[in-house]
Write an enzyme that holds these catalytic residues in place. Structure first.
Site, short mmCIF file in Angstrom:
data_model
loop_
_atom_site.label_atom_id
_atom_site.label_comp_id
_atom_site.label_asym_id
_atom_site.label_seq_id
_atom_site.Cartn_x
_atom_site.Cartn_y
_atom_site.Cartn_z
N TRP A 21 40.80 38.22 0.22
CA TRP A 21 40.31 37.23 1.19
C TRP A 21 39.06 36.53 0.68
O TRP A 21 38.96 35.31 0.67
CB TRP A 21 40.02 37.89 2.54
CG TRP A 21 39.47 36.90 3.54
CD1 TRP A 21 40.20 36.14 4.41
CD2 TRP A 21 38.09 36.55 3.76
NE1 TRP A 21 39.35 35.33 5.16
CE2 TRP A 21 38.06 35.56 4.77
CE3 TRP A 21 36.89 36.97 3.19
CZ2 TRP A 21 36.86 35.00 5.23
CZ3 TRP A 21 35.69 36.41 3.64
CH2 TRP A 21 35.69 35.44 4.65
N TYR B 111 38.80 32.60 -0.36
CA TYR B 111 37.89 31.76 0.42
C TYR B 111 36.91 31.03 -0.51
O TYR B 111 36.64 29.84 -0.35
CB TYR B 111 37.14 32.61 1.43
CG TYR B 111 36.25 31.82 2.36
CD1 TYR B 111 36.78 31.09 3.43
CD2 TYR B 111 34.87 31.79 2.17
CE1 TYR B 111 35.95 30.37 4.29
CE2 TYR B 111 34.03 31.08 3.03
CZ TYR B 111 34.59 30.37 4.08
OH TYR B 111 33.77 29.65 4.92
N ASP C 171 43.54 36.40 6.27
CA ASP C 171 42.58 36.02 7.31
C ASP C 171 43.19 36.20 8.70
O ASP C 171 44.30 35.74 8.99
CB ASP C 171 42.18 34.56 7.11
CG ASP C 171 41.11 34.12 8.09
OD1 ASP C 171 39.93 34.38 7.81
OD2 ASP C 171 41.47 33.53 9.13
#
Length: 405
Positions: free
Chosen positions: A335, A339, A355
């Site tokens: 994640w 990101y 997410d």
């Protein structure tokens, strides 16, 4: 990407084609061949064009002395600048300034940054505002503000929407004139100004899940990062906590490790902490802001990796490889890496499929189910994520409203 990187470094006379090619993971000859085939110019010609365009903008939109403009736009020689300018525009810099009328006066520089419409500025600010690092950034009304430290040049900037054109207006003090090319290039990345909303909407707008949102909000962009390390830290602080909690931690972090600065804005009091500063910190210093030990250790490892050159938080030729480099840092999972890829690397196909907000937007599906669904959104999965996050936030707002009523 090559054109963008040239734009980011046009004020650095020490940069060479060979250095740029190495950063992009290709040979200098191959880079020249690609630019010639796609744009019909050499890297040097492209850099000259970008420098001349910036100089022309500074001549018409600011009161900077022409000598200052020469160096601010990346030229090392006044004579060479004058010769190229006359060759390209058939007039001298002084003649262009006179024909354009008097520029706006004042103690700061105001420039415009154009984009392809549509552009949903309110949505951009709606994303940045709750994530703004206290002291370093602020969103006030329709304005985005932040502090800057670029090569020892320290100051601030303010960005607002233009009133009569498809452009944003950037205001910054005269003292930052020498680093204007880098500032403008970073702002283009932060606000995703080089996006092609028509191309993205043509692909995602036909999707049965995203179609309605894309048609209504085709100007939705993917917020980038003005400072890669700052965003990397923000991503780590955001692991498994709410946006509000992560923003609180980020404010404490900036207050503890950021250098103090005076600006015209009471909201801007700190420079963003540098990786060098964090790499020298002790674990207890970082846990002192309210972080658990493992996450504090992750920040220290990230700072050291950046300082040692083991990890880059800038766009590169192979974002997938950069994601794997990030994941090699203890505490950086899929994640966090994806990101960062969305915002730092400006990779339009990055997709943090684990997410929770994205999964909730699709009815609480599993990460694997979300990843399978997202295959249809390639190569624009980052934009799909923005639409899903927006849908998730809107659902929460409706739920809160219904509960209060």
């Amino acid at each position: 990407m090559a054109a963008s990187r040239i734009g980011e470094t046009i004020g650095d006379a020490a940069r060479t084609v060979e250095m740029l090619a190495e950063e992009l993971g290709v040979g200098a000859r191959h880079l020249r061949r690609i630019l010639d085939r796609t744009l019909g110019v050499s890297p040097v010609e492209l850099a000259q064009t970008q420098r001349l365009l910036l100089a022309k903008q500074l001549l018409t939109e600011t009161r900077l002395p022409i000598t200052s403009i020469v160096f601010a736009s990346g030229f090392a020689s006044i004579r060479r600048f004058n010769a190229l300018f006359r060759e390209r525009y058939r007039l001298t810099p002084s003649e262009l300034r006179k024909s354009s009328g008097p520029p706006v006066s004042g103690e700061s520089i105001c420039l415009s940054l154009s984009y392809r419409p549509p552009f949903e500025w309110d949505e951009m600010l709606g994303f940045l505002a709750p994530r703004a690092v206290a002291g370093v950034e602020a969103v006030l009304g329709q304005a985005y503000l932040r502090t800057i430290d670029m090569g020892g040049r320290k100051g601030w900037l303010k960005v607002t929407p233009g009133s009569n054109s498809h452009a944003l207006v950037v205001e910054t003090p005269m003292t930052l004139a020498s680093v204007l090319p880098q500032i403008l290039a970073r702002l283009r990345g932060l606000f995703d100004l080089d996006a092609r909303p028509d191309v993205i909407a043509d692909h995602l707008g036909r999707d049965p899940i995203l179609g309605e949102s894309v048609r209504r909000h085709s100007g939705l962009r993917v917020p980038g990062a003005f400072d890669g390390f700052e965003l990397g830290v923000r991503a780590v602080l955001g692991q498994q906590v709410s946006v509000r909690a992560a923003t609180t931690l980020a404010g404490r972090y900036a207050e503890r490790f950021g250098e103090a600065i005076e600006t015209p804005f009471p909201e801007l009091t700190r420079l963003t902490p540098t990786p060098e500063r964090i790499a020298k910190a002790e674990l207890d210093d970082v846990t002192g802001i309210g972080l658990v030990g493992s996450r504090a250790a992750c920040l220290l490892s990230l700072a050291k990796a950046v300082c040692d050159g083991d990890v880059s938080l800038s766009p590169g030729p192979d974002p997938s490889a950069s994601i794997e480099q990030l994941k090699s840092i203890p505490g950086v999972g899929s994640w966090t890496a994806n990101y960062i890829a969305m915002r730092c690397f400006r990779w339009p196909d990055a997709f943090p499929h684990g997410d929770l907000g994205l999964r909730k937007a699709l009815g609480g599906c599993s990460p694997d189910e979300l990843l399978e669904t997202a295959e249809a959104w390639r190569p624009w999965r980052a934009y799909a994520a923005m639409h899903l996050w927006r849908a998730s936030v809107m659902k929460q707002c409706v739920s809160i409203k219904e509960t209060s009523e």
